[in-house]
Write a protein that holds these residues in place. Structure first.
Motif, PDB file in Angstrom:
ATOM      1  N   PHE A 167     -24.280 -14.832  17.387  1.00 21.68           N
ATOM      2  CA  PHE A 167     -23.119 -14.222  16.736  1.00 21.68           C
ATOM      3  C   PHE A 167     -22.067 -13.919  17.802  1.00 21.68           C
ATOM      4  N   GLU A 168     -20.828 -14.099  17.443  1.00 17.89           N
ATOM      5  CA  GLU A 168     -19.741 -13.820  18.378  1.00 17.89           C
ATOM      6  C   GLU A 168     -18.866 -12.660  17.916  1.00 17.89           C
ATOM      7  N   SER A 169     -19.257 -12.000  16.831  1.00 13.40           N
ATOM      8  CA  SER A 169     -18.506 -10.857  16.314  1.00 13.40           C
ATOM      9  C   SER A 169     -19.440 -10.020  15.454  1.00 13.40           C
ATOM     10  N   GLN A 170     -18.974  -8.829  15.074  1.00 10.21           N
ATOM     11  CA  GLN A 170     -19.803  -7.946  14.257  1.00 10.21           C
ATOM     12  C   GLN A 170     -20.164  -8.584  12.933  1.00 10.21           C
ATOM     13  N   THR A 171     -19.196  -9.219  12.285  1.00  8.31           N
ATOM     14  CA  THR A 171     -19.431  -9.877  11.009  1.00  8.31           C
ATOM     15  C   THR A 171     -19.139 -11.371  11.143  1.00  8.31           C
ATOM     16  N   LEU A 172     -19.882 -12.159  10.404  1.00 10.02           N
ATOM     17  CA  LEU A 172     -19.720 -13.612  10.451  1.00 10.02           C
ATOM     18  C   LEU A 172     -19.869 -14.147   9.034  1.00 10.02           C
ATOM     19  N   SER A 173     -18.840 -14.817   8.527  1.00 12.12           N
ATOM     20  CA  SER A 173     -18.902 -15.375   7.179  1.00 12.12           C
ATOM     21  C   SER A 173     -19.501 -16.779   7.229  1.00 12.12           C
ATOM     22  N   ALA A 174     -19.863 -17.285   6.076  1.00 10.79           N
ATOM     23  CA  ALA A 174     -20.432 -18.631   6.004  1.00 10.79           C
ATOM     24  C   ALA A 174     -19.434 -19.674   6.498  1.00 10.79           C
ATOM     25  N   ILE A 175     -18.167 -19.497   6.147  1.00  9.94           N
ATOM     26  CA  ILE A 175     -17.168 -20.484   6.574  1.00  9.94           C
ATOM     27  C   ILE A 175     -16.977 -20.424   8.079  1.00  9.94           C
ATOM     28  N   GLU A 176     -17.072 -19.207   8.666  1.00 12.15           N
ATOM     29  CA  GLU A 176     -16.974 -19.069  10.119  1.00 12.15           C
ATOM     30  C   GLU A 176     -18.196 -19.660  10.802  1.00 12.15           C
ATOM     31  N   ALA A 177     -19.364 -19.501  10.186  1.00 13.18           N
ATOM     32  CA  ALA A 177     -20.580 -20.075  10.752  1.00 13.18           C
ATOM     33  C   ALA A 177     -20.488 -21.595  10.796  1.00 13.18           C
ATOM     34  N   ILE A 178     -19.971 -22.189   9.724  1.00 10.79           N
ATOM     35  CA  ILE A 178     -19.805 -23.645   9.685  1.00 10.79           C
ATOM     36  C   ILE A 178     -18.795 -24.087  10.737  1.00 10.79           C
ATOM     37  N   THR A 211     -25.031  -8.639  -1.017  1.00 12.60           N
ATOM     38  CA  THR A 211     -25.684  -9.108   0.214  1.00 12.60           C
ATOM     39  C   THR A 211     -24.890  -8.793   1.474  1.00 12.60           C
ATOM     40  N   ALA A 212     -23.744  -8.143   1.342  1.00 16.58           N
ATOM     41  CA  ALA A 212     -22.877  -7.882   2.496  1.00 16.58           C
ATOM     42  C   ALA A 212     -23.410  -6.706   3.307  1.00 16.58           C
ATOM     43  N   VAL A 213     -24.484  -6.939   4.033  1.00 17.24           N
ATOM     44  CA  VAL A 213     -25.108  -5.896   4.850  1.00 17.24           C
ATOM     45  C   VAL A 213     -24.862  -6.221   6.315  1.00 17.24           C
ATOM     46  N   VAL A 214     -24.181  -5.322   7.008  1.00 19.54           N
ATOM     47  CA  VAL A 214     -23.869  -5.499   8.427  1.00 19.54           C
ATOM     48  C   VAL A 214     -24.516  -4.366   9.208  1.00 19.54           C
ATOM     49  N   PRO A 215     -25.143  -4.642  10.366  1.00 21.09           N
ATOM     50  CA  PRO A 215     -25.764  -3.564  11.151  1.00 21.09           C
ATOM     51  C   PRO A 215     -24.774  -2.428  11.416  1.00 21.09           C
ATOM     52  N   SER A 216     -25.200  -1.216  11.122  1.00 21.79           N
ATOM     53  CA  SER A 216     -24.344  -0.045  11.324  1.00 21.79           C
ATOM     54  C   SER A 216     -24.957   0.818  12.416  1.00 21.79           C
ATOM     55  N   PHE A 217     -24.233   0.979  13.511  1.00 22.02           N
ATOM     56  CA  PHE A 217     -24.712   1.777  14.625  1.00 22.02           C
ATOM     57  C   PHE A 217     -23.928   3.084  14.691  1.00 22.02           C
ATOM     58  N   GLY A 218     -24.413   4.011  15.470  1.00 19.26           N
ATOM     59  CA  GLY A 218     -23.707   5.271  15.638  1.00 19.26           C
ATOM     60  C   GLY A 218     -24.536   6.249  16.451  1.00 19.26           C
ATOM     61  N   PHE A 219     -23.952   7.419  16.716  1.00 19.83           N
ATOM     62  CA  PHE A 219     -24.617   8.473  17.470  1.00 19.83           C
ATOM     63  C   PHE A 219     -25.005   9.607  16.540  1.00 19.83           C
ATOM     64  N   GLY A 220     -26.174  10.196  16.791  1.00 15.63           N
ATOM     65  CA  GLY A 220     -26.619  11.337  16.016  1.00 15.63           C
ATOM     66  C   GLY A 220     -25.809  12.579  16.335  1.00 15.63           C
TER      67      GLY A 220
END
Length: 379
Positions: free
Chosen positions: A266-277, A60-69
């Motif tokens: 969200f305050e960062s690219q990735t956020l864990s459950a413990i950080e959300a709590i 389930t560890a899916v994080v939005p991935s951005f980039g340039f073509g």
């Protein structure tokens, strides 16, 4: 005999109150653990209730991935002196004659043409040389082109070309920057990061900033932090690029026995459950059940099949992920489990909380009933 009857009446009233409280229910923040598990597919419900473990976390560890073509990445750095439509040029022509110069008056060997603007098609007009293609050329290349045109009409002309301020090679920088505006592509500002610096830098937290670039109808975007960490993302700019810095719009909802119940960005690219709590103030120590931390989410079929070890699911599926912070590895699992955009983090109340509410309600109501009984009996 009268005392016994009064006592019996009070017992009957108290029993009625307890039954009434039990039947009507008490206020609470949401469903309890038993009710959530009752909604499982295994019990003819409509959601998959899954306990979080390392395998689930990886799936389930899916994080939005951005980039340039490639069209962005493969564009070379524009020369700082490349001429573009809209630029303004200053031309100076030295003629090797005294009596009858081509461009100047008699005795005037130097002719200055100031404020020569490159038109929308990229051309300029030079007297006696006609229309000359200027856009895409360097000042030296244009100098040679003008010299060739004039050489047949005046002996050995000497030409200088200078690119001055103009509207040609510019980009727009807007959004969450210190100074929005239109900026020229110059030697110090030929890449994305240097142009952002020219605009005064980012006006929001870098960890939640996204940089979007639109060029010729195509758009690419990157996390600002990735731009700083990966030089390959620091693309070369082109005239007309539109640069927008925006805040990450992802969010999650916190409900139940947490420190705050609200919509949290969200305050960062990735956020864990413990950080959300932690973001919402942690668990409410007087209400929360640490064995009942749930994450509600709609999973796409690809992830749903990976989590369940299946291949027959189609379309989005409702999932409830279970975290038990009292288990030996519970905190580690919560630390590794990634929260995604649109998730609902829900913490159930501890079982004794409902007992406390019931006793409080019964005690308070029975006192009121006793008072009414006393009034009814005349004291």
């Amino acid at each position: 005999m009268k005392l016994s009857a009064t006592k019996g009446a009070r017992i009957l009233v108290l029993a009625a109150l307890v039954a009434s409280v039990a039947a009507c229910g008490l206020p609470r923040s949401g469903p309890n653990k038993r009710e959530i598990f009752a909604g499982s597919v295994l019990k003819q419900g409509d959601a998959f209730v899954v306990t979080v473990n390392p395998r689930v976390t990886r799936a389930t560890a899916v994080v939005p991935s951005f980039g340039f073509g490639s069209d962005f990445r493969n564009a070379g750095v524009v020369g700082s002196d490349t001429i573009a439509a809209g630029d303004v040029l200053a031309l100076t022509v030295f003629e090797n004659v005294r009596d009858d110069p081509l461009l100047g008056n008699t005795g005037q060997r130097v002719s200055v043409l100031e404020q020569v603007q490159v038109d929308g098609q990229g051309f300029i007009f030079v007297p006696y040389a006609g229309k000359i293609k200027a856009s895409g050329q360097t000042p030296d290349g244009l100098r040679q082109a003008i010299t060739r045109k004039l050489d047949t009409q005046t002996p050995d002309p000497q030409v200088t070309v200078q690119r001055v301020a103009g509207d040609g090679s510019t980009v727009s920088v807007t959004g969450a920057v210190a100074a929005t505006g239109v900026y020229p592509i110059e030697r110090p500002t030929r890449t994305l990061s240097t142009m952002l610096a020219r605009a005064g830098g980012i006006a929001i937290e870098p960890s939640s900033a996204i940089v979007r670039v639109t060029r010729a109808g195509r758009t690419g975007k990157v996390w600002l932090q990735d731009l700083y960490d990966n030089p390959a993302l620091d693309i070369a700019l082109r005239a007309g690029d539109q640069i927008v810095v925006e805040r990450d719009t992802r969010n999650f909802v916190a409900l139940g026995a947490t420190g705050a119940q609200s919509l949290i960005p969200f305050e960062s690219q990735t956020l864990s459950a413990i950080e959300a709590i932690a973001t919402v103030g942690g668990l409410n120590t007087t209400l929360a059940d640490p064995t009942g931390v749930f994450v509600f989410r709609n999973e796409p079929a690809e992830i749903a099949n990976a989590v369940l070890g299946r291949n027959d699911l189609r379309g989005d599926q409702r999932f409830v992920y279970v975290l038990d912070l009292t288990q030996p590895t519970g905190v580690f699992e919560a630390r590794d489990f990634v929260i995604r955009d649109g998730d609902t983090v829900y913490v159930t109340e501890a079982p004794f909380v409902q007992w406390q509410k019931t006793l409080s309600a019964v005690t308070g109501t029975s006192a009121a009933a006793e008072s009414l009984t006393s009034v009814g009996s005349g004291g």
